[in-house]
Design a protein around this motif. Structure first.
Motif, PDB file in Angstrom:
ATOM      1  N   TRP A  36       0.860  -1.177   0.000  1.00 12.85           N
ATOM      2  CA  TRP A  36       0.000   0.000   0.000  1.00 12.85           C
ATOM      3  C   TRP A  36       0.904   1.238   0.000  1.00 12.85           C
ATOM      4  N   PHE A  37       0.557   2.183  -0.842  1.00 14.59           N
ATOM      5  CA  PHE A  37       1.263   3.442  -0.938  1.00 14.59           C
ATOM      6  C   PHE A  37       0.234   4.564  -0.885  1.00 14.59           C
ATOM      7  N   ARG A  38       0.701   5.765  -0.634  1.00  9.41           N
ATOM      8  CA  ARG A  38      -0.215   6.902  -0.652  1.00  9.41           C
ATOM      9  C   ARG A  38       0.492   8.119  -1.222  1.00  9.41           C
ATOM     10  N   GLN A  39      -0.316   9.002  -1.753  1.00  8.83           N
ATOM     11  CA  GLN A  39       0.221  10.229  -2.332  1.00  8.83           C
ATOM     12  C   GLN A  39      -0.682  11.391  -1.950  1.00  8.83           C
ATOM     13  N   ALA A  40      -0.141  12.270  -1.146  1.00  5.22           N
ATOM     14  CA  ALA A  40      -0.848  13.488  -0.778  1.00  5.22           C
ATOM     15  C   ALA A  40      -0.638  14.537  -1.862  1.00  5.22           C
ATOM     16  N   ARG A  41      -1.534  15.487  -1.914  1.00  9.84           N
ATOM     17  CA  ARG A  41      -1.464  16.516  -2.943  1.00  9.84           C
ATOM     18  C   ARG A  41      -0.136  17.252  -2.855  1.00  9.84           C
ATOM     19  N   GLY A  42       0.536  17.333  -3.977  1.00  9.38           N
ATOM     20  CA  GLY A  42       1.796  18.057  -4.035  1.00  9.38           C
ATOM     21  C   GLY A  42       2.993  17.311  -3.490  1.00  9.38           C
ATOM     22  N   PHE A  47       5.557   4.973   0.600  1.00  5.06           N
ATOM     23  CA  PHE A  47       5.211   3.645   1.104  1.00  5.06           C
ATOM     24  C   PHE A  47       4.410   3.744   2.397  1.00  5.06           C
ATOM     25  N   VAL A  48       3.423   2.862   2.533  1.00  8.94           N
ATOM     26  CA  VAL A  48       2.635   2.785   3.762  1.00  8.94           C
ATOM     27  C   VAL A  48       2.812   1.438   4.448  1.00  8.94           C
ATOM     28  N   ALA A  49       2.562   0.354   3.714  1.00  9.61           N
ATOM     29  CA  ALA A  49       2.612  -0.975   4.316  1.00  9.61           C
ATOM     30  C   ALA A  49       2.826  -2.019   3.232  1.00  9.61           C
ATOM     31  N   LYS A  87      -5.475  10.528  11.244  1.00 12.80           N
ATOM     32  CA  LYS A  87      -5.067  11.903  11.445  1.00 12.80           C
ATOM     33  C   LYS A  87      -5.238  12.675  10.131  1.00 12.80           C
ATOM     34  N   PRO A  88      -5.383  13.983  10.205  1.00 17.52           N
ATOM     35  CA  PRO A  88      -5.490  14.760   8.961  1.00 17.52           C
ATOM     36  C   PRO A  88      -4.313  14.529   8.016  1.00 17.52           C
ATOM     37  N   GLU A  89      -3.148  14.274   8.563  1.00 18.90           N
ATOM     38  CA  GLU A  89      -1.979  14.048   7.708  1.00 18.90           C
ATOM     39  C   GLU A  89      -2.019  12.708   6.991  1.00 18.90           C
ATOM     40  N   ASP A  90      -2.991  11.869   7.303  1.00 19.33           N
ATOM     41  CA  ASP A  90      -3.182  10.622   6.555  1.00 19.33           C
ATOM     42  C   ASP A  90      -3.968  10.856   5.261  1.00 19.33           C
ATOM     43  N   THR A  91      -4.462  12.056   5.072  1.00 19.70           N
ATOM     44  CA  THR A  91      -5.208  12.382   3.861  1.00 19.70           C
ATOM     45  C   THR A  91      -4.336  12.219   2.630  1.00 19.70           C
ATOM     46  N   ALA A  92      -4.819  11.410   1.691  1.00 21.55           N
ATOM     47  CA  ALA A  92      -4.045  11.109   0.483  1.00 21.55           C
ATOM     48  C   ALA A  92      -4.873  10.200  -0.414  1.00 21.55           C
ATOM     49  N   VAL A  93      -4.374  10.004  -1.614  1.00 19.18           N
ATOM     50  CA  VAL A  93      -4.880   8.934  -2.472  1.00 19.18           C
ATOM     51  C   VAL A  93      -4.074   7.689  -2.126  1.00 19.18           C
ATOM     52  N   TYR A  94      -4.775   6.609  -1.829  1.00 20.30           N
ATOM     53  CA  TYR A  94      -4.124   5.366  -1.428  1.00 20.30           C
ATOM     54  C   TYR A  94      -4.150   4.381  -2.594  1.00 20.30           C
ATOM     55  N   TYR A  95      -2.993   3.804  -2.863  1.00 19.83           N
ATOM     56  CA  TYR A  95      -2.832   2.862  -3.963  1.00 19.83           C
ATOM     57  C   TYR A  95      -2.390   1.504  -3.432  1.00 19.83           C
ATOM     58  N   ARG A 110       5.115  -4.084  -9.715  1.00 16.89           N
ATOM     59  CA  ARG A 110       4.860  -4.014 -11.154  1.00 16.89           C
ATOM     60  C   ARG A 110       3.472  -3.527 -11.502  1.00 16.89           C
ATOM     61  N   TYR A 111       2.503  -3.848 -10.651  1.00 14.38           N
ATOM     62  CA  TYR A 111       1.118  -3.542 -10.984  1.00 14.38           C
ATOM     63  C   TYR A 111       0.533  -2.612  -9.922  1.00 14.38           C
ATOM     64  N   TRP A 112      -0.272  -1.663 -10.386  1.00 15.61           N
ATOM     65  CA  TRP A 112      -0.828  -0.646  -9.504  1.00 15.61           C
ATOM     66  C   TRP A 112      -2.315  -0.479  -9.763  1.00 15.61           C
ATOM     67  N   GLY A 113      -3.036  -0.184  -8.687  1.00 19.11           N
ATOM     68  CA  GLY A 113      -4.431   0.175  -8.828  1.00 19.11           C
ATOM     69  C   GLY A 113      -4.579   1.635  -9.193  1.00 19.11           C
ATOM     70  N   GLN A 114      -5.814   2.072  -9.338  1.00 21.03           N
ATOM     71  CA  GLN A 114      -6.074   3.445  -9.751  1.00 21.03           C
ATOM     72  C   GLN A 114      -6.125   4.405  -8.565  1.00 21.03           C
ATOM     73  N   GLY A 115      -6.179   3.862  -7.367  1.00 21.48           N
ATOM     74  CA  GLY A 115      -6.170   4.686  -6.168  1.00 21.48           C
ATOM     75  C   GLY A 115      -7.562   4.999  -5.647  1.00 21.48           C
ATOM     76  N   THR A 116      -7.621   5.252  -4.349  1.00 22.84           N
ATOM     77  CA  THR A 116      -8.867   5.652  -3.704  1.00 22.84           C
ATOM     78  C   THR A 116      -8.562   6.784  -2.732  1.00 22.84           C
ATOM     79  N   GLN A 117      -9.385   7.804  -2.741  1.00 26.63           N
ATOM     80  CA  GLN A 117      -9.132   8.986  -1.916  1.00 26.63           C
ATOM     81  C   GLN A 117      -9.569   8.740  -0.480  1.00 26.63           C
ATOM     82  N   VAL A 118      -8.682   9.079   0.433  1.00 23.00           N
ATOM     83  CA  VAL A 118      -8.996   9.076   1.861  1.00 23.00           C
ATOM     84  C   VAL A 118      -8.801  10.499   2.369  1.00 23.00           C
TER      85      VAL A 118
END
Length: 122
Positions: A36-42, A47-49, A87-95, A110-118
């Motif tokens: 699991w990965f995440r990407q916050a705006r900007g 990596f998450v887990a 926490k608010p800092e967990d806000t991101a798109v999670y992949y 190698r393979y990635w999902g499209q992501g889901t917003q949290v």
């Protein structure tokens, strides 16, 4: 070719919980380590887990250790991310991602999902 689809994102208040799911198709799910990965705006994707092929272990980034739990059900070809004490800092798109090597490096997957917003509101 493996297709990954995340679900379970949305809006939650700080301190709340949420469970993300990632369903896989098109390949042998049990032959892949999952991450699991995440990407916050900007910001860069981080990596998450991660969980190995058999689910006999887990690895977390320090900022979520003790709050997030990754698990998988190979019979259902699904990996989960249970998130609590959000926490608010967990806000991101999670992949979610599938790869041959269990670990924290994006390049290992190698393979990635499209992501889901949290979104965690304060």
């Amino acid at each position: 070719q493996v297709q990954l689809v995340e679900s379970g994102g949305g809006l939650v208040q700080a301190g709340g919980s949420m469970r993300l799911s990632c369903s896989a198709s098109g390949g042998t799910f049990s032959s892949y380590a999952m991450g699991w990965f995440r990407q916050a705006r900007g910001k860069e994707r981080e990596f998450v887990a991660a969980i190995p092929k058999k689910g006999d272990g887990a690895y977390y980034v320090d900022s979520v250790e003790g709050r997030f739990t990754v698990s998988r059900d190979n019979a259902k070809a699904t990996v989960y991310l249970q998130m609590s004490s959000l926490k608010p800092e967990d806000t991101a798109v999670y992949y979610c991602a599938a790869g041959d090597i269990y670990g924290a490096r994006k390049e290992s997957y190698r393979y990635w999902g499209q992501g889901t917003q949290v979104t965690v509101s304060s």
